[in-house]
Write an enzyme that holds these catalytic residues in place. Sequence first.
Site, PDB file in Angstrom:
ATOM      1  N   LYS A  93      -1.229   9.471  -5.355  1.00  0.00           N
ATOM      2  CA  LYS A  93      -1.293   9.973  -3.982  1.00  0.00           C
ATOM      3  C   LYS A  93      -0.523  11.291  -3.849  1.00  0.00           C
ATOM      4  CE  LYS A  93      -1.954   5.316  -2.262  1.00  0.00           C
ATOM      5  NZ  LYS A  93      -1.321   4.064  -1.822  1.00  0.00           N
ATOM      6  N   GLN A 113       3.930   1.535   0.671  1.00  0.00           N
ATOM      7  CA  GLN A 113       3.169   0.998  -0.447  1.00  0.00           C
ATOM      8  C   GLN A 113       3.332  -0.518  -0.549  1.00  0.00           C
ATOM      9  OE1 GLN A 113       1.066   2.799  -2.550  1.00  0.00           O
ATOM     10  NE2 GLN A 113       0.482   0.769  -3.266  1.00  0.00           N
ATOM     11  N   ASP A 141      -3.098   4.520   6.769  1.00  0.00           N
ATOM     12  CA  ASP A 141      -3.732   3.462   5.977  1.00  0.00           C
ATOM     13  C   ASP A 141      -4.751   2.685   6.806  1.00  0.00           C
ATOM     14  OD1 ASP A 141      -3.115   3.323   3.267  1.00  0.00           O
ATOM     15  OD2 ASP A 141      -1.195   2.331   3.589  1.00  0.00           O
TER      16      ASP A 141
END
Length: 288
Positions: free
Chosen positions: A51, A95, A118
Amino acid sequence: MQKISGTDLAKRLRHDMKAEVAALKEAGRQIGLAVVLVGHDPASEIYVANKEKACQEVGIVSRKIVLPENISEADLLTEVAQLNADPAIHGILVQLPLPKHIDENKVICAISPEKDVDGFSPVNLGRLLIGQKAFVPCTPQGCMALLEAAGLSPEGKKAVVIGRSNIVGKPMALLLMQANATVTVCHSKTRDLANELAQADILVVAIGKAGFIQPDQVKDGAVIIDVGINRNKDGKVCGDVDEAAFLAANKDVALTPVPGGVGPMTITMLLKNTILAEAAAFTAKEGR
């Protein structure tokens, strides 16, 4: 067998994003994404590194925050609250998975819906459910982009989604319904999976079982989106679809490969959501 390349599509989309981000920077607008990593899970570290690399590729500022494995839930929530209040950060990604002593749902809910790139928060998932503007979870969004780029419209098609997670299966079904497909969601308790598979014009597989889908289970002309990321007995990365078997059978299907299919698109959609988050914040700031 036709392969639907996520690598190629992601490359094209990121090229356009790089130009867009550069133009915004020229206008004095810098886009920021914060990635929070708790502990040192090897798989999570790889995902975060990918990322970061993608952010650098298009010009988004990536701030990595590494926290100890034993951090308290309260301290992690405080970190999220500080990022919510930081005007230089437009997207926040924590995460997953998190250590067992931390309630993942509580952390997801703590992220501002306007920075939830997200698309995991109940607010954004609720907006998606009722058809409002929302940050869409990145993997399902990437799957839809792959279908669109390949000229494969879901409208009027029978779509089967295997897996019912909040991250992939459920939002994938919603997006396919919004695209006017007739959708069936299958899972471990589905009684006649073989019959459902045989009817699928579009099949999305997200169950985490290497080589689960075989050529004789799907009809000719089907489009298969393989979301699975596994390792086979030789340690090689593979999907939930037995790609080698499909090639050997010369099956007339369109298939996303693993690797090189959905994976690159997931990160690309994260970049897209972050750019959209900055645009929304800028509009709100300007009072438009």
